[in-house]
Design a protein around this motif. Structure first.
Motif, PDB file in Angstrom:
ATOM      1  N   CYS A 188       0.470   0.655  11.743  1.00 54.08           N
ATOM      2  CA  CYS A 188       0.029   1.990  11.321  1.00 54.08           C
ATOM      3  C   CYS A 188      -1.476   2.140  11.490  1.00 54.08           C
ATOM      4  O   CYS A 188      -1.961   3.196  11.923  1.00 54.08           O
ATOM      5  CB  CYS A 188       0.438   2.253   9.876  1.00 54.08           C
ATOM      6  N   LYS A 196      -3.482   4.528  14.265  1.00 55.26           N
ATOM      7  CA  LYS A 196      -4.264   5.525  13.529  1.00 55.26           C
ATOM      8  C   LYS A 196      -3.378   6.496  12.738  1.00 55.26           C
ATOM      9  O   LYS A 196      -3.757   7.646  12.497  1.00 55.26           O
ATOM     10  CB  LYS A 196      -5.224   6.252  14.450  1.00 55.26           C
ATOM     11  N   ASN A 197      -2.208   6.000  12.329  1.00 58.08           N
ATOM     12  CA  ASN A 197      -1.355   6.753  11.421  1.00 58.08           C
ATOM     13  C   ASN A 197      -1.679   6.405   9.977  1.00 58.08           C
ATOM     14  O   ASN A 197      -1.085   6.943   9.051  1.00 58.08           O
ATOM     15  CB  ASN A 197       0.126   6.490  11.709  1.00 58.08           C
ATOM     16  N   ARG A 242       0.760   8.963  -2.578  1.00 58.25           N
ATOM     17  CA  ARG A 242      -0.493   9.320  -1.894  1.00 58.25           C
ATOM     18  C   ARG A 242      -1.695   9.085  -2.813  1.00 58.25           C
ATOM     19  O   ARG A 242      -2.745   8.626  -2.362  1.00 58.25           O
ATOM     20  CB  ARG A 242      -0.475  10.783  -1.448  1.00 58.25           C
ATOM     21  N   ARG A 269      -5.701   6.927   3.995  1.00 60.14           N
ATOM     22  CA  ARG A 269      -4.961   8.184   4.142  1.00 60.14           C
ATOM     23  C   ARG A 269      -3.921   7.995   5.230  1.00 60.14           C
ATOM     24  O   ARG A 269      -4.213   7.423   6.271  1.00 60.14           O
ATOM     25  CB  ARG A 269      -5.912   9.314   4.503  1.00 60.14           C
ATOM     26  N   GLU A 270      -2.709   8.475   4.968  1.00 58.38           N
ATOM     27  CA  GLU A 270      -1.602   8.294   5.910  1.00 58.38           C
ATOM     28  C   GLU A 270      -1.369   9.554   6.722  1.00 58.38           C
ATOM     29  O   GLU A 270      -1.779  10.639   6.334  1.00 58.38           O
ATOM     30  CB  GLU A 270      -0.338   7.909   5.150  1.00 58.38           C
ATOM     31  N   LYS A 271      -0.703   9.372   7.852  1.00 53.07           N
ATOM     32  CA  LYS A 271      -0.312  10.516   8.674  1.00 53.07           C
ATOM     33  C   LYS A 271       1.192  10.541   8.895  1.00 53.07           C
ATOM     34  O   LYS A 271       1.670  11.267   9.754  1.00 53.07           O
ATOM     35  CB  LYS A 271      -1.044  10.471  10.011  1.00 53.07           C
ATOM     36  N   SER A 272       1.931   9.737   8.129  1.00 53.53           N
ATOM     37  CA  SER A 272       3.390   9.761   8.220  1.00 53.53           C
ATOM     38  C   SER A 272       3.984   9.200   6.932  1.00 53.53           C
ATOM     39  O   SER A 272       3.344   8.408   6.240  1.00 53.53           O
ATOM     40  CB  SER A 272       3.889   8.945   9.420  1.00 53.53           C
TER      41      SER A 272
END
Length: 142
Positions: A8, A12-13, A63, A72-75
């Motif tokens: 991840c 860059k997720n 989160r 910070r996540e993107k998925s």
């Protein structure tokens, strides 16, 4: 470092960010609101929306935990990977909470995409979401 967490980061997720206490509070407020919505719509007989709202309560609580560690996540997948790596693997969060999060995600997807949901699973999920939020607040000392 967990394989999925590492992937991840590489894709860059999952990105490193400054810890923002206001953002943490915003996520907790969203988690509380979704939890209340879940209870309200369950009381109104809207089982599908109770299931979906309970999951999102857990999502926003997760989160808040992630933000507290400066990520910070993107998925949804990478949020789960980060929870495992940053909290479960470090014995800050019991593995059962991660299992509950996985179950909640599955129930939400089934309700949302397959119209497959039940009163009993919504009630159980609501209870798990309450426990998850309580544990999150305890970890964040709020």
């Amino acid at each position: 470092m967990d394989y999925h967490f590492k992937r991840c980061l590489e894709k860059k997720n999952l990105i490193k960010v400054d810890i923002d206490k206001d953002l943490i509070k915003k996520e907790l407020k969203a988690a509380e609101s979704d939890l209340k919505d879940s209870q309200d719509v369950l009381n109104a007989g809207k089982v599908k929306w109770a299931t979906i709202s309970a999951y999102y309560s857990m999502f926003h609580a997760a989160r808040a935990l992630l933000y507290s560690k400066g990520y910070r996540e993107k998925s949804h997948f990478c949020l789960r990977a980060a929870l495992k790596n940053l909290f479960v693997d470090k014995n800050l969060l019991e593995a059962s909470f991660l299992d509950d999060y996985d179950t909640a995600k599955d129930l939400r997807e089934n309700a949302d995409y397959k119209s497959d949901f039940s009163q009993s699973s919504a009630e159980q999920l609501l209870n798990k979401a309450k426990q998850f939020l309580d544990k999150t607040k305890k970890l964040l000392k709020l």
